[in-house]
Scaffold this motif. Sequence first.
Motif, PDB file in Angstrom:
ATOM      1  N   TYR A  43       0.815  -1.215   0.000  1.00  0.00           N
ATOM      2  CA  TYR A  43       0.000   0.000   0.000  1.00  0.00           C
ATOM      3  C   TYR A  43       0.847   1.262   0.000  1.00  0.00           C
ATOM      4  N   ASP A  44       2.021   1.236   0.622  1.00  0.00           N
ATOM      5  CA  ASP A  44       2.914   2.399   0.552  1.00  0.00           C
ATOM      6  C   ASP A  44       3.320   2.664  -0.896  1.00  0.00           C
ATOM      7  N   GLU A  45       3.648   1.598  -1.625  1.00  0.00           N
ATOM      8  CA  GLU A  45       4.025   1.745  -3.035  1.00  0.00           C
ATOM      9  C   GLU A  45       2.872   2.332  -3.835  1.00  0.00           C
ATOM     10  N   MET A  46       1.680   1.798  -3.628  1.00  0.00           N
ATOM     11  CA  MET A  46       0.508   2.275  -4.354  1.00  0.00           C
ATOM     12  C   MET A  46       0.220   3.741  -4.019  1.00  0.00           C
ATOM     13  N   ASP A  47       0.366   4.088  -2.763  1.00  0.00           N
ATOM     14  CA  ASP A  47       0.014   5.425  -2.294  1.00  0.00           C
ATOM     15  C   ASP A  47       1.052   6.477  -2.679  1.00  0.00           C
ATOM     16  N   GLN A  48       2.318   6.085  -2.740  1.00  0.00           N
ATOM     17  CA  GLN A  48       3.387   7.063  -2.931  1.00  0.00           C
ATOM     18  C   GLN A  48       3.929   7.149  -4.349  1.00  0.00           C
ATOM     19  N   ASN A  49       3.698   6.127  -5.157  1.00  0.00           N
ATOM     20  CA  ASN A  49       4.243   6.115  -6.511  1.00  0.00           C
ATOM     21  C   ASN A  49       3.188   6.615  -7.492  1.00  0.00           C
ATOM     22  N   PRO A  50       3.408   7.774  -8.101  1.00  0.00           N
ATOM     23  CA  PRO A  50       2.408   8.331  -9.020  1.00  0.00           C
ATOM     24  C   PRO A  50       2.096   7.428 -10.219  1.00  0.00           C
ATOM     25  N   SER A  51       2.981   6.493 -10.516  1.00  0.00           N
ATOM     26  CA  SER A  51       2.726   5.562 -11.621  1.00  0.00           C
ATOM     27  C   SER A  51       1.513   4.678 -11.345  1.00  0.00           C
ATOM     28  N   PHE A  52       1.124   4.577 -10.080  1.00  0.00           N
ATOM     29  CA  PHE A  52       0.015   3.707  -9.711  1.00  0.00           C
ATOM     30  C   PHE A  52      -1.238   4.491  -9.329  1.00  0.00           C
ATOM     31  N   GLY A  53      -1.317   5.714  -9.811  1.00  0.00           N
ATOM     32  CA  GLY A  53      -2.462   6.566  -9.514  1.00  0.00           C
ATOM     33  C   GLY A  53      -3.792   5.969  -9.948  1.00  0.00           C
ATOM     34  N   ARG A  54      -3.757   5.224 -11.027  1.00  0.00           N
ATOM     35  CA  ARG A  54      -4.999   4.633 -11.549  1.00  0.00           C
ATOM     36  C   ARG A  54      -5.630   3.683 -10.527  1.00  0.00           C
ATOM     37  N   ILE A  55      -4.840   2.780  -9.947  1.00  0.00           N
ATOM     38  CA  ILE A  55      -5.436   1.867  -8.963  1.00  0.00           C
ATOM     39  C   ILE A  55      -5.580   2.538  -7.598  1.00  0.00           C
ATOM     40  N   ARG A  56      -4.747   3.533  -7.326  1.00  0.00           N
ATOM     41  CA  ARG A  56      -4.893   4.260  -6.048  1.00  0.00           C
ATOM     42  C   ARG A  56      -6.271   4.905  -5.987  1.00  0.00           C
ATOM     43  N   LYS A  57      -6.745   5.415  -7.132  1.00  0.00           N
ATOM     44  CA  LYS A  57      -8.060   6.072  -7.181  1.00  0.00           C
ATOM     45  C   LYS A  57      -9.208   5.099  -6.928  1.00  0.00           C
ATOM     46  N   LEU A  58      -8.968   3.808  -7.071  1.00  0.00           N
ATOM     47  CA  LEU A  58     -10.005   2.806  -6.798  1.00  0.00           C
ATOM     48  C   LEU A  58     -10.154   2.547  -5.291  1.00  0.00           C
ATOM     49  N   HIS A  59      -9.267   3.110  -4.501  1.00  0.00           N
ATOM     50  CA  HIS A  59      -9.254   2.889  -3.051  1.00  0.00           C
ATOM     51  C   HIS A  59      -9.725   4.142  -2.319  1.00  0.00           C
ATOM     52  N   PRO A  60     -10.149   3.982  -1.064  1.00  0.00           N
ATOM     53  CA  PRO A  60     -10.554   5.161  -0.279  1.00  0.00           C
ATOM     54  C   PRO A  60      -9.354   6.072  -0.004  1.00  0.00           C
ATOM     55  N   VAL A  61      -9.645   7.302   0.367  1.00  0.00           N
ATOM     56  CA  VAL A  61      -8.594   8.277   0.665  1.00  0.00           C
ATOM     57  C   VAL A  61      -7.674   7.741   1.758  1.00  0.00           C
ATOM     58  N   HIS A  62      -8.269   7.235   2.823  1.00  0.00           N
ATOM     59  CA  HIS A  62      -7.493   6.663   3.925  1.00  0.00           C
ATOM     60  C   HIS A  62      -7.431   5.146   3.720  1.00  0.00           C
ATOM     61  N   LEU A  63      -6.243   4.603   3.766  1.00  0.00           N
ATOM     62  CA  LEU A  63      -6.033   3.193   3.429  1.00  0.00           C
ATOM     63  C   LEU A  63      -6.030   2.250   4.627  1.00  0.00           C
ATOM     64  N   ASP A  64      -6.267   2.743   5.825  1.00  0.00           N
ATOM     65  CA  ASP A  64      -6.179   1.894   7.017  1.00  0.00           C
ATOM     66  C   ASP A  64      -7.098   0.675   6.924  1.00  0.00           C
ATOM     67  N   HIS A  65      -8.341   0.870   6.546  1.00  0.00           N
ATOM     68  CA  HIS A  65      -9.296  -0.239   6.453  1.00  0.00           C
ATOM     69  C   HIS A  65      -8.877  -1.227   5.350  1.00  0.00           C
ATOM     70  N   SER A  66      -8.433  -0.695   4.221  1.00  0.00           N
ATOM     71  CA  SER A  66      -7.969  -1.552   3.123  1.00  0.00           C
ATOM     72  C   SER A  66      -6.764  -2.378   3.555  1.00  0.00           C
ATOM     73  N   ARG A  67      -5.835  -1.738   4.238  1.00  0.00           N
ATOM     74  CA  ARG A  67      -4.648  -2.446   4.730  1.00  0.00           C
ATOM     75  C   ARG A  67      -5.048  -3.591   5.667  1.00  0.00           C
ATOM     76  N   GLU A  68      -5.957  -3.297   6.583  1.00  0.00           N
ATOM     77  CA  GLU A  68      -6.346  -4.309   7.565  1.00  0.00           C
ATOM     78  C   GLU A  68      -7.049  -5.489   6.909  1.00  0.00           C
TER      79      GLU A  68
END
Length: 163
Positions: A43-68
């Motif tokens: 999730y850090d890679e997805m959140d911090q790497n702009p190359s993965f913006g497309r899939i980052r947008k499919l996730h909520p703003v806060h990733l805590d629930h997704s991570r868990e």
Amino acid sequence: MSNNDSTSNTSSADAQPKTPIVYFGSTPEEQQAGVRKLVDLFYDEMDQNPSFGRIRKLHPVHLDHSREKFYLFLSGWLGGPDLYSPQFGHPRLRMRHMPFPISSEDRDQWLLCMVSALRAMQLPEKVIEGLMLSFFRTADWMRNKPDPEGSAKGLNTVSIKGE
């Protein structure tokens, strides 16, 4: 399987790797800490790497629930304790992902985040390759959106192998 297939009782998403959790540590505590680390790196890679913006947008703003939830799922999927099903029932991955448009490009971005996380864990390359094959099968099963005409439909395996 094509992305037009309906859900069934069994799928490639049900195919789990053979207990790779042992590569995450020698005790159950170390293994679970390794799964948590993998999820966080992913999730850090997805959140911090702009190359993965497309899939980052499919996730909520806060990733805590997704991570868990991913940690709980991945624990059992990797051969450790089943932490997901007691809380949420059968994973039904394809059904749970249906609300999100997932194309081959989205699948590939997800896989590239995962291979980056696995490499950061410094696992043996053969383990990474085996896990990526299992992850590919599962991620490919999640596709539910047709690819645009003329788009690249296959993941660049060179990217996964790091060559």
